[in-house]
Write a protein that holds these residues in place. Structure first.
Motif, PDB file in Angstrom:
ATOM      1  N   MET A  34      -1.792  12.932   5.469  1.00 10.26           N
ATOM      2  CA  MET A  34      -2.198  12.003   4.416  1.00 10.26           C
ATOM      3  C   MET A  34      -3.579  11.466   4.735  1.00 10.26           C
ATOM      4  O   MET A  34      -4.008  11.462   5.895  1.00 10.26           O
ATOM      5  CB  MET A  34      -1.211  10.839   4.290  1.00 10.26           C
ATOM      6  CG  MET A  34       0.201  11.254   3.954  1.00 10.26           C
ATOM      7  SD  MET A  34       1.316   9.832   3.859  1.00 10.26           S
ATOM      8  CE  MET A  34       2.876  10.659   3.537  1.00 10.26           C
ATOM      9  N   SER A  35      -4.283  10.975   3.703  1.00 10.97           N
ATOM     10  CA  SER A  35      -5.608  10.371   3.870  1.00 10.97           C
ATOM     11  C   SER A  35      -5.722   9.172   2.948  1.00 10.97           C
ATOM     12  O   SER A  35      -5.097   9.127   1.879  1.00 10.97           O
ATOM     13  CB  SER A  35      -6.718  11.391   3.563  1.00 10.97           C
ATOM     14  OG  SER A  35      -6.638  11.821   2.223  1.00 10.97           O
ATOM     15  N   VAL A  36      -6.570   8.218   3.354  1.00 11.28           N
ATOM     16  CA  VAL A  36      -6.750   6.996   2.580  1.00 11.28           C
ATOM     17  C   VAL A  36      -8.162   6.482   2.836  1.00 11.28           C
ATOM     18  O   VAL A  36      -8.654   6.532   3.969  1.00 11.28           O
ATOM     19  CB  VAL A  36      -5.690   5.940   2.978  1.00 11.28           C
ATOM     20  CG1 VAL A  36      -5.783   5.571   4.450  1.00 11.28           C
ATOM     21  CG2 VAL A  36      -5.824   4.685   2.116  1.00 11.28           C
ATOM     22  N   GLY A  82       1.094   7.266   0.881  1.00 14.43           N
ATOM     23  CA  GLY A  82       1.799   8.489   0.545  1.00 14.43           C
ATOM     24  C   GLY A  82       3.289   8.262   0.499  1.00 14.43           C
ATOM     25  O   GLY A  82       3.791   7.147   0.705  1.00 14.43           O
ATOM     26  N   ARG A  83       4.031   9.375   0.226  1.00 16.15           N
ATOM     27  CA  ARG A  83       5.478   9.301   0.073  1.00 16.15           C
ATOM     28  C   ARG A  83       6.131  10.438   0.847  1.00 16.15           C
ATOM     29  O   ARG A  83       5.643  11.573   0.844  1.00 16.15           O
ATOM     30  CB  ARG A  83       5.850   9.403  -1.405  1.00 16.15           C
ATOM     31  CG  ARG A  83       7.318   9.198  -1.694  1.00 16.15           C
ATOM     32  CD  ARG A  83       7.606   9.286  -3.169  1.00 16.15           C
ATOM     33  NE  ARG A  83       7.490  10.648  -3.675  1.00 16.15           N
ATOM     34  CZ  ARG A  83       7.878  11.054  -4.886  1.00 16.15           C
ATOM     35  NH1 ARG A  83       8.383  10.163  -5.722  1.00 16.15           N
ATOM     36  NH2 ARG A  83       7.750  12.303  -5.264  1.00 16.15           N
ATOM     37  N   ILE A  84       7.245  10.122   1.522  1.00 16.18           N
ATOM     38  CA  ILE A  84       8.002  11.134   2.245  1.00 16.18           C
ATOM     39  C   ILE A  84       9.443  11.098   1.754  1.00 16.18           C
ATOM     40  O   ILE A  84       9.889  10.100   1.154  1.00 16.18           O
ATOM     41  CB  ILE A  84       7.940  10.910   3.770  1.00 16.18           C
ATOM     42  CG1 ILE A  84       8.536   9.547   4.145  1.00 16.18           C
ATOM     43  CG2 ILE A  84       6.501  11.019   4.273  1.00 16.18           C
ATOM     44  CD1 ILE A  84       8.603   9.298   5.644  1.00 16.18           C
ATOM     45  N   TRP A  85      10.213  12.202   2.027  1.00 16.47           N
ATOM     46  CA  TRP A  85      11.581  12.286   1.507  1.00 16.47           C
ATOM     47  C   TRP A  85      12.451  13.034   2.504  1.00 16.47           C
ATOM     48  O   TRP A  85      12.169  14.189   2.848  1.00 16.47           O
ATOM     49  CB  TRP A  85      11.585  12.986   0.154  1.00 16.47           C
ATOM     50  CG  TRP A  85      12.946  13.078  -0.479  1.00 16.47           C
ATOM     51  CD1 TRP A  85      14.007  12.281  -0.254  1.00 16.47           C
ATOM     52  CD2 TRP A  85      13.358  14.041  -1.463  1.00 16.47           C
ATOM     53  NE1 TRP A  85      15.072  12.653  -1.015  1.00 16.47           N
ATOM     54  CE2 TRP A  85      14.713  13.741  -1.792  1.00 16.47           C
ATOM     55  CE3 TRP A  85      12.735  15.102  -2.097  1.00 16.47           C
ATOM     56  CZ2 TRP A  85      15.428  14.481  -2.709  1.00 16.47           C
ATOM     57  CZ3 TRP A  85      13.446  15.832  -3.029  1.00 16.47           C
ATOM     58  CH2 TRP A  85      14.778  15.533  -3.337  1.00 16.47           C
ATOM     59  N   HIS A 124       0.639  11.966   9.821  1.00 19.41           N
ATOM     60  CA  HIS A 124      -0.730  11.807  10.313  1.00 19.41           C
ATOM     61  C   HIS A 124      -1.591  11.279   9.169  1.00 19.41           C
ATOM     62  O   HIS A 124      -1.697  11.904   8.107  1.00 19.41           O
ATOM     63  CB  HIS A 124      -1.278  13.142  10.819  1.00 19.41           C
ATOM     64  CG  HIS A 124      -2.639  13.030  11.438  1.00 19.41           C
ATOM     65  ND1 HIS A 124      -3.801  13.194  10.729  1.00 19.41           N
ATOM     66  CD2 HIS A 124      -3.019  12.740  12.722  1.00 19.41           C
ATOM     67  CE1 HIS A 124      -4.836  13.030  11.525  1.00 19.41           C
ATOM     68  NE2 HIS A 124      -4.383  12.753  12.748  1.00 19.41           N
ATOM     69  N   VAL A 125      -2.206  10.110   9.370  1.00 23.64           N
ATOM     70  CA  VAL A 125      -3.008   9.448   8.340  1.00 23.64           C
ATOM     71  C   VAL A 125      -4.470   9.471   8.767  1.00 23.64           C
ATOM     72  O   VAL A 125      -4.809   8.986   9.860  1.00 23.64           O
ATOM     73  CB  VAL A 125      -2.550   7.990   8.107  1.00 23.64           C
ATOM     74  CG1 VAL A 125      -3.376   7.333   7.018  1.00 23.64           C
ATOM     75  CG2 VAL A 125      -1.063   7.956   7.754  1.00 23.64           C
ATOM     76  N   SER A 126      -5.337  10.028   7.915  1.00 19.70           N
ATOM     77  CA  SER A 126      -6.782  10.062   8.159  1.00 19.70           C
ATOM     78  C   SER A 126      -7.462   9.001   7.309  1.00 19.70           C
ATOM     79  O   SER A 126      -7.178   8.869   6.105  1.00 19.70           O
ATOM     80  CB  SER A 126      -7.350  11.443   7.810  1.00 19.70           C
ATOM     81  OG  SER A 126      -6.760  12.442   8.612  1.00 19.70           O
TER      82      SER A 126
END
Length: 799
Positions: A273-275, A286-289, A369-371
């Motif tokens: 994910m990125s923000v 983001g969203r996870i399931w 992982h968030v960028s």
């Protein structure tokens, strides 16, 4: 007497039961008499009427389908001789419509099809009457016709088709639903209504109990995720299920309900994910399931961050469906400080079934992982808001506050400051564009504006679109800079009948200032009125004061108005004071102190003066005033002084000499020879003035020097003569003001009644401005005399 009962041919198989029933209906006389009856007959008090026939009920089978009417039976009385003199009458339920009787023979027939399920019995009444007289030969008797049942109705499921639910993975024998079939036949007679249940479709998953109709699970480990819906067919058969019985069927739709027998599983082991770093707190990243084969509450999840360097920066929650995990920003992001984060997220079921714990664990783990993306951010102020207190007497140019902002990006661009003019429309403040020093450019007044809410803007030099703002709240503190003044009442009255020491007015003061300890005012009379004999002032020490009379005997004829100056001061530092004048009128009042009249002229009129006479007197006074004003106007025009046409509108003449003189040591400051002959004097070579030349040469003109007799000779006589000549010329020339003075004339121009106020020709004017004769006209012209400046010597005091 006797009864004949004939049965229909269709009842041959039931001959024995019917015969027994008929025997019970036979008259008791045919069966013999008991001893009790003989004893009863021997008593005259207990005699009864003899009946010819008695019966109770007839039996007939339902659903007769023959062409002829169904013969029910025959009624016969022992009084019937067969000569046709007796008539049989049938009444009651169905008489005449369903049942008929031959009135001569007593034969009863059914003329309609009988259905026990519609009506199982009929109550009828019969009577024998004389055909000629229509008189009853015997009392009316009641009998019942019962309809006998045959198996003509199949079992029915009144509530079908049925819907049922059973949990998946249920054990064998688990009850699903109980079915009940209804048979309309008589359950007390034979097996027509005895029902047996069986399953026609739905094996091997379900079975049904033959007697109770309960549907049960007959197969183990039925999985909803494999098959959810089943349809079975159930039969109900009467006659105990024997051959020839009637049957009915229904369907049952069975749904397997979900149980939590499947653990959740993430469809990805690593989420990328990125923000942007400018995303505000609370923004969705983001969203996870974690997918779960179960449904409903058994698939609801709870997500949590169990590890990673971003567990303090990000947060995770479950969406409204309780299925997905939503990752949001918990703290502000900064690309320059940290460009990426790693999260370890766990998803677990919230509703666990203890029966299936052995299938667990009911949770799963994934990595996120968030960028953080770099963006050009606006300047950042050192504080989110500023609060400042400033005295209202602060000097212009006082630095209020220095606000600072910086570019948070790596480029660190230069920042420039400005004030949003919509927040400071009156432009009280100014900010230095480079340093951010906020200062005053106008005087502040707390009484006008107590708060200033300023918005300071900071803009990047290299990118003008990046602008940040901060609020600066400036509170203007109070300074005692306003004097108190009287409020509300600046005019009052005193009654003529007022006595000494009487209160005539309570005065209060107001002050725009707001001291911390509250207002405190001090009252007194002005020094010039402190010792007046008419009124005094008492300070009540509660911010009010009383105006009291010092004497009695007031009269409007003596004086109608008094002016009382009141001195008010506050108790703050620096002390502020003011003087206000209270106007006091002398009025005539009634006994209760109510004002009746404050006009002194009313006393000079005779008591018997009518309205017509008063109007005539006022008209005469008006005519006299007009005549006087006309005479004064004509007289003024005749005595108008002569003025030069070209100088008629001259208001002032300014003559300025720039030579200040240097005393005895300054030998070059001024050449006195100019006093002898200004036109012909010449400066010797090398003696030219070094300070400055005269600015106005046009004002210097040639003036001849007359011979002045009696003046000493020599240089002194020449100078003295020159000065006298100039003075004489100025006195004789009304158009030439002196050159060595600054005079301002309030010349009103031509046409003014008061003429010009200029001092020119005032020495030779013979105009008469004396109006003392107006005093001789009486008190009615007192106001006119005061207008023209004539005052009597005995004028009363103002207070």
């Amino acid at each position: 007497m006797g009864v004949q009962v004939h049965l229909p041919a269709t009842a041959g198989s039931f001959l024995l039961p019917v015969t027994l029933c008929i025997l019970t209906l036979l008259p008791q006389g045919l069966l013999g008499k008991s001893g009790d009856e003989e004893n009863t007959r021997s008593s005259a008090l207990l005699q009864r009427v003899k009946r010819g026939w008695v019966w109770n009920q007839f039996f007939v089978l339902e659903e007769y389908t023959g062409l002829e009417p169904l013969y029910i039976g025959k009624l016969h009385s022992d009084m019937d001789k067969g000569d046709g003199s007796i008539k049989y009458i049938l009444t009651g339920e169905g008489a005449g419509t369903t049942f008929t009787i031959d009135d001569s023979t007593g034969d009863i027939h059914a003329i309609q099809r009988l259905d026990r399920e519609v009506k199982s019995q009929y109550v009828l009444r019969a009577q024998a009457r004389n055909r000629l007289t229509d008189r009853p030969l015997e009392p009316e008797s009641e009998f019942i016709v019962k309809i006998q049942d045959i198996n003509d109705n199949e079992p029915k499921f009144l509530d079908g088709p049925y819907q049922a639910t059973v949990p998946e993975m249920s054990r064998i024998g688990t009850s699903v639903i109980q079915l009940t079939a209804t048979d309309a036949d008589d359950p007390t007679y034979g097996n027509s209504a005895r029902v047996v249940y069986s399953i026609l479709e739905g094996q091997p998953y379900f079975s049904v109990d033959a007697k109770t109709g309960v549907v049960r699970v007959s197969l183990t480990d039925m999985d909803r995720e494999t098959r959810e819906n089943y349809t079975i067919l159930i039969q109900a058969k009467d006659m105990g299920g024997q051959l020839g019985g009637l049957a009915g069927t229904t369907t049952v739709n069975i749904t397997l309900s979900d149980v939590n027998d499947n653990p959740p599983v993430f469809d990805q082991r690593l989420y990328q994910m990125s923000v942007p770093e400018s995303a505000p707190v609370g923004s969705v990243v983001g969203r996870i399931w974690a997918k779960d084969r179960d449904i409903g509450v058994n698939a609801e999840m709870k997500y949590s961050i169990i590890d990673g360097d971003g567990r303090d920066t990000f947060d995770i929650s479950t969406d409204a469906t309780n299925l997905f995990g939503i990752i949001t920003i918990k703290k502000p992001l900064n690309f320059e400080n940290k460009p990426s984060y790693t999260l370890k997220v766990e998803g677990a079921n919230t509703h666990l079934d203890p029966t299936f714990r052995h299938r667990g664990p009911f949770k799963d783990v994934t990595i996120v992982h968030v960028s953080v993306e770099d963006v050009d951010e606006p300047p950042l102020f050192g504080s989110p808001a500023y609060y400042i207190e400033l005295l209202e007497d602060a000097e212009i140019g006082t630095v209020v506050k220095t606000v600072s902002a910086r570019d948070p990006d790596a480029a660190n661009n230069t920042v420039r400051y400005s004030i949003d003019r919509s927040s400071d429309p009156e432009k009280f403040f100014y900010i230095e564009i480079t340093s951010g020093m906020l200062m005053t450019v106008r005087s502040l007044d707390r009484e006008e504006v107590g708060w200033h809410n300023i918005t300071v803007l900071a803009m990047e030099m290299n990118n003008p679109t990046q602008i940040a703002s901060v609020s600066v709240a400036v509170r203007v503190l109070d300074v005692n800079d306003n004097p108190p003044s009287l409020s509300h009442y600046l005019e009052t009255f005193v009654c003529e009948n007022a006595k000494a020491g009487q209160l005539i007015q309570t005065v209060t003061a107001v002050d725009p200032d707001e001291p911390l300890g509250g207002q405190r005012f001090y009252y007194s009379l002005a020094p010039e009125a402190a010792n007046n004999p008419n009124f005094t002032l008492r300070d009540n020490q509660d911010n009010t004061a009383w105006i009291l009379t010092r004497r009695g005997g007031w009269s409007q004829q003596d004086q109608t108005i008094f002016y009382l100056p009141i001195f008010v001061s506050d108790g703050e530092q620096p002390m502020q004071t003011s003087t206000s004048t209270l106007t006091i009128r002398v009025c005539s009042c009634d006994q209760e102190g109510n004002v009746m009249s404050c006009n002194a002229e009313a006393y000079s009129l005779p008591a018997s003066l009518s309205k017509g006479a008063l109007i005539a007197i006022l008209a005469c006074i008006f005519v006299l005033l007009v005549m006087i004003l006309l005479m004064l106007s004509l007289r003024t025009h005749r005595k108008k002084p002569y003025l030069c046409d070209e100088e008629e509108n001259v208001h002032e003449n300014i003559v300025r000499y720039d030579d200040e003189g240097g005393g005895e040591e300054d030998t070059e400051a001024f050449d006195i020879a100019a006093m002898w002959n200004p036109r012909e004097v010449h400066h010797p070579l090398g003696k030219i003035r070094q300070d400055m030349m005269p600015e106005i040469e046009s004002l210097s003109r040639y003036v001849p020097q007359p011979c002045v007799i009696g003046v000493g000779s020599g240089e002194d006589s020449n100078v003295h003569g020159y000065v006298l000549a100039k003075l004489l010329e100025a006195d004789l020339d009304p158009c030439a003001p002196p050159y060595d003075s600054l005079q301002t004339y309030a010349y009103e121009g031509e046409g003014s009644v008061a003429e010009s106020l200029s001092s020119l020709q005032s020495g030779t004017s013979n105009s008469d401005h004396e109006y003392d004769y107006l005093n001789d006209w009486g008190p009615r012209f007192k106001k006119l005399a005061e207008m023209y400046g004539v005052l009597e010597t005995n004028t009363p005091p103002m207070w």
